[in-house]
Scaffold this active site. Structure first.
Site, mmCIF file in Angstrom:
data_model
loop_
_atom_site.group_PDB
_atom_site.id
_atom_site.type_symbol
_atom_site.label_atom_id
_atom_site.label_comp_id
_atom_site.label_asym_id
_atom_site.label_seq_id
_atom_site.Cartn_x
_atom_site.Cartn_y
_atom_site.Cartn_z
ATOM 1 C CG HIS A 1 -1.955 -0.899 1.354
ATOM 2 N ND1 HIS A 1 -1.734 -2.087 2.377
ATOM 3 C CD2 HIS A 1 -2.820 -1.220 0.598
ATOM 4 C CE1 HIS A 1 -2.801 -2.888 2.011
ATOM 5 N NE2 HIS A 1 -3.567 -2.536 1.144
ATOM 6 C CD GLN B 1 1.433 -3.378 -12.385
ATOM 7 O OE1 GLN B 1 2.479 -4.247 -12.156
ATOM 8 N NE2 GLN B 1 1.508 -2.534 -13.390
#
Ligand code: PAF
Length: 290
Positions: free
Chosen positions: A37, A150
């Site tokens: 994150h 991704q």
């Protein structure tokens, strides 16, 4: 970093930044932040002047028997990490703030083209829940750009399609997956794994790497390749959900002529669902492990 809990406060804080001429970058999350994150926040900082993160465990994207109640909620620790990362504003709404009329009557956003297969097949309604909450978040933040990992490859494809189809003037950026030393993709759900399951989990990335090497060496019998590796995963003690080679943009089953393909995998270690993927640019003939 300011934390706000209401749409009204959020809109006001973002409006102030925009009036100062700042470009707004947005990182939506469900919290329990890890290095993956933080890489999204860093990417947003590189591309924007004012970074907004959100933390919201979205009930709409969890199935009835999934981990909504047990999903780790670690707001104080997350706030500290966001401060360290230089995030400017955190939006941490309650469920009633996001869904004031309740989730049952909430208008939904659906991206049928991409949401039914792969993860969508075993998690019916999941991507409608994701698209709906991200659409709402986009409407309240109105960012110039948004960054997603991704690792959630199909989610990224669904959100790119949503933005295209609904004419949202938002640039979607995919950021590379952050991994543990043994290759396991970082995920908040890794904390559910016991020692034995954690030891098995890197097999997913190893499988993707082995398949990628075979394809780069010229293997084009995709069905046979998938069958072999599906069997290997099933024999390992992980419970395979899917292992598939797809064209990287449409997510249609890959054909021999495709130049950009993605290998996607989902498997359960105990009750914990793990996902991973690897994109291969066959035109450039170099693999791009994420
Ligand atoms: O990837 C996630 O953490 C979630 O699916 C998202 C994009 C924040 C929507 O709830």
């Amino acid at each position: 970093m300011n934390t706000v809990n209401s749409v009204r406060e959020l809109r006001a804080a973002v409006a102030r930044a925009r009036n100062e001429g700042k470009r707004i970058g947005f990182v939506p999350t469900m919290g329990n932040l890890h290095a993956g994150h933080i890489a999204l926040v860093t990417k947003a900082q590189q591309r924007a002047d004012f970074v907004v993160a959100s933390i919201f465990v979205n009930p709409l994207q969890f199935g009835p028997h999934e981990d909504l109640d047990s999903y780790p909620r670690t707001l104080a620790a997350d706030q500290e990490k966001l401060v360290q990362a230089g995030c400017n504003l955190l939006f941490a709404p309650s469920v009633s703030e996001m869904y004031p009329a309740g989730t049952a009557v909430q208008t939904r956003v659906s991206v049928p083209e991409l949401a039914q297969e792969l993860c969508g097949a075993s998690r019916p309604g999941h991507f409608d829940g994701v698209a709906t909450v991200v659409c709402k978040l986009f409407n309240v933040v109105q960012p110039d750009l948004a960054v997603f990992g991704q690792k959630d490859y199909q989610q990224l494809a669904v959100l790119r399609a949503m933005v295209r189809d609904l004419n949202m003037p938002i640039q979607i950026i995919g950021e590379a997956t952050v991994r543990a030393e043994d290759g396991l993709a970082l995920s908040s759900r890794n904390s559910y794994l016991n020692a034995e399951q954690r030891a098995l989990a890197p097999l997913l990335q190893q499988t993707l790497q082995r398949m990628a090497s075979a394809i780069l060496a010229g293997e084009r019998h995709y069905e046979a390749l998938m069958t072999r590796h599906r069997q290997a995963i099933a024999a390992s003690g992980l419970r395979l959900d899917y292992l598939d080679i797809r064209e990287a943009t449409t997510l249609h089953p890959a054909t021999v002529g495709d130049s950009l393909v993605v290998i996607l995998v989902a498997a359960y270690a105990g009750t914990t669902r793990l996902i991973d993927n690897l994109t291969l640019d066959l035109a450039a003939a170099t693999d791009k492990p994420q």
